[in-house]
Design an enzyme around this catalytic site. Structure first.
Site, PDB file in Angstrom:
ATOM      1  N   TRP A 102       0.822  -1.208   0.000  1.00  0.00           N
ATOM      2  CA  TRP A 102       0.000   0.000   0.000  1.00  0.00           C
ATOM      3  C   TRP A 102       0.854   1.255   0.000  1.00  0.00           C
ATOM      4  CZ3 TRP A 102      -4.341  -0.807  -1.972  1.00  0.00           C
ATOM      5  CH2 TRP A 102      -5.010  -2.022  -1.768  1.00  0.00           C
ATOM      6  N   ASP A 178      -1.633   6.637   6.495  1.00  0.00           N
ATOM      7  CA  ASP A 178      -2.685   5.719   6.071  1.00  0.00           C
ATOM      8  C   ASP A 178      -2.925   4.761   7.231  1.00  0.00           C
ATOM      9  OD1 ASP A 178      -4.296   3.748   5.013  1.00  0.00           O
ATOM     10  OD2 ASP A 178      -3.060   3.385   3.243  1.00  0.00           O
ATOM     11  N   LYS A 202     -12.655  -1.746   7.250  1.00  0.00           N
ATOM     12  CA  LYS A 202     -11.894  -2.625   8.140  1.00  0.00           C
ATOM     13  C   LYS A 202     -12.336  -2.421   9.593  1.00  0.00           C
ATOM     14  CE  LYS A 202      -8.123  -2.292   4.811  1.00  0.00           C
ATOM     15  NZ  LYS A 202      -8.270  -3.622   4.196  1.00  0.00           N
TER      16      LYS A 202
END
Length: 367
Positions: A102, A178, A202
């Protein structure tokens, strides 16, 4: 109906209490005679839902008054483009700590858009098994911000410190994080960050919503011709309603915030539960000669636990038997293989106990 244990990395498990409340309110929200999904986002009813969700989130995370909270669309991946577009309007470079897939995608997107980028630290040299030491981080002299991924969902690599960096001229570089797979898993010092962002699917709520927490002094720095829907300043001024927001995802996220506050007892209580869940599973892996985890112990993710079997030829049987036992979505990401158990907030401790029992039984039969 039987609810199985869901270890999916995202879209992930939602609290049963939240789903049950949403079910009760599905057709008739608080006597209004319609669903939240059917409400105008400009209606008094939905504005009240939105304001309560933000208030509960601010209380949970102790968000300072000089931060704006945005409820956006596009997923965390859209932020890979929005961040440099909003932070580099006055020049400078985007700096990155690259510790997995990511973080790599965030860096690649900024480069693709033509922005000046610099890698301030990386873990590729050790196979993404340990984050770079704090002392090794180095930003450009014109660094406008430093971006990192607190927890790499796919590789299961988590920072055990909050990075800080100053430029050669002594200016502290705003930290952008993030937090998609670790937000709300425990207390966070929001004031340490310039921007925190996270996809909802999530620990926040269902897919379709992205949370951005941005310090007010970082607004108004967008590059010329940034689209209105990408401009943090415009989005903040419109209270996330430049266009129609993902109303139902916003509502469900608000129910999750309420659950964390009133059912769980806040983020300190959630932190203790998450630590206990992760400790149990890692202990079972470490005490086995059949399963293993490659990540340095001090950087092991509490939310995403990857592991491999000693004999990969048994992977298919493991997954098939686990699913038959009601243990779902344990297959590792296609880029790394093996297994992955995501232990987000809504995954109960009983699910971890059931997984450990299954792993032990499978090892006894197949090992």
């Amino acid at each position: 109906m039987t609810r199985h244990y869901n270890f999916c990395a995202g879209p992930a498990a939602l609290p049963t209490a939240v789903l049950e409340r949403a079910q009760r309110e599905m057709l008739d929200y608080q006597g209004r005679g319609l669903s939240v999904m059917e409400m105008s986002h400009r209606s008094d009813e939905f504005i009240a839902i939105a304001k309560q969700a933000e208030a509960d989130l601010r209380e949970l995370m102790a968000i300072p008054d000089n931060y704006r909270v945005l409820f956006l669309q596009g997923g965390a991946s859209m932020q890979f483009a929005m961040l440099p577009m909003n932070l580099l309007g006055r020049g400078g470079s985007a700096n990155f700590i690259q510790t997995g897939i990511w973080g790599k995608k965030a860096l690649a997107e900024a480069k693709r858009l033509g922005f000046d980028c610099h890698v301030a630290g990386e873990s590729e040299s050790n196979g993404h098994t340990e984050v770079p030491p704090r002392s090794s981080l180095s930003v450009n002299d014109d660094a406008a911000y430093l971006h990192y991924t607190a927890n790499e969902t796919i590789g299961g690599l988590e920072f055990d410190y909050t990075p800080t960096c100053s430029r050669a001229d002594g200016v502290e570089v705003p930290l952008v994080c993030d937090m998609s797979s670790s937000i709300l898993s425990g207390p966070t010092s929001v004031a340490d960050f310039g921007i925190i962002y996270a996809g909802a699917q999530k620990n926040i709520g269902p897919a379709g919503l992205t949370l951005v927490i941005v310090r007010e002094d970082l607004l108004g720095n967008a590059v010329a011709k940034t689209p209105t829907l990408f401009d943090y300043q415009a989005l903040a001024e419109a209270e996330s309603m430049v266009n129609t927001p993902p109303t139902y995802a916003w509502y469900l996220s608000g129910l999750v915030f309420d659950w964390l506050k009133n059912d769980v007892g806040g983020l300190k209580a959630m932190d203790a539960l998450n630590q206990r869940k992760a400790d149990k599973l890692y202990r079972a892996i470490d005490e086995s000669g059949f399963y293993s985890n490659p990540i340095a112990r001090h950087n092991r993710s509490r939310m995403n636990v990857p592991f491999v079997l000693a004999d990969s030829a048994l992977d298919k049987a493991f997954l098939s038997e686990a699913e038959a036992a009601g243990l779902l979505n344990l297959k590792g990401h296609r880029s790394v293989g093996g297994m992955r158990a995501s232990l987000y907030n809504a995954v109960p401790e009983a699910a971890v106990d059931a997984l450990i029992a299954f792993m032990h039984d499978f090892e006894q039969r197949k090992g």
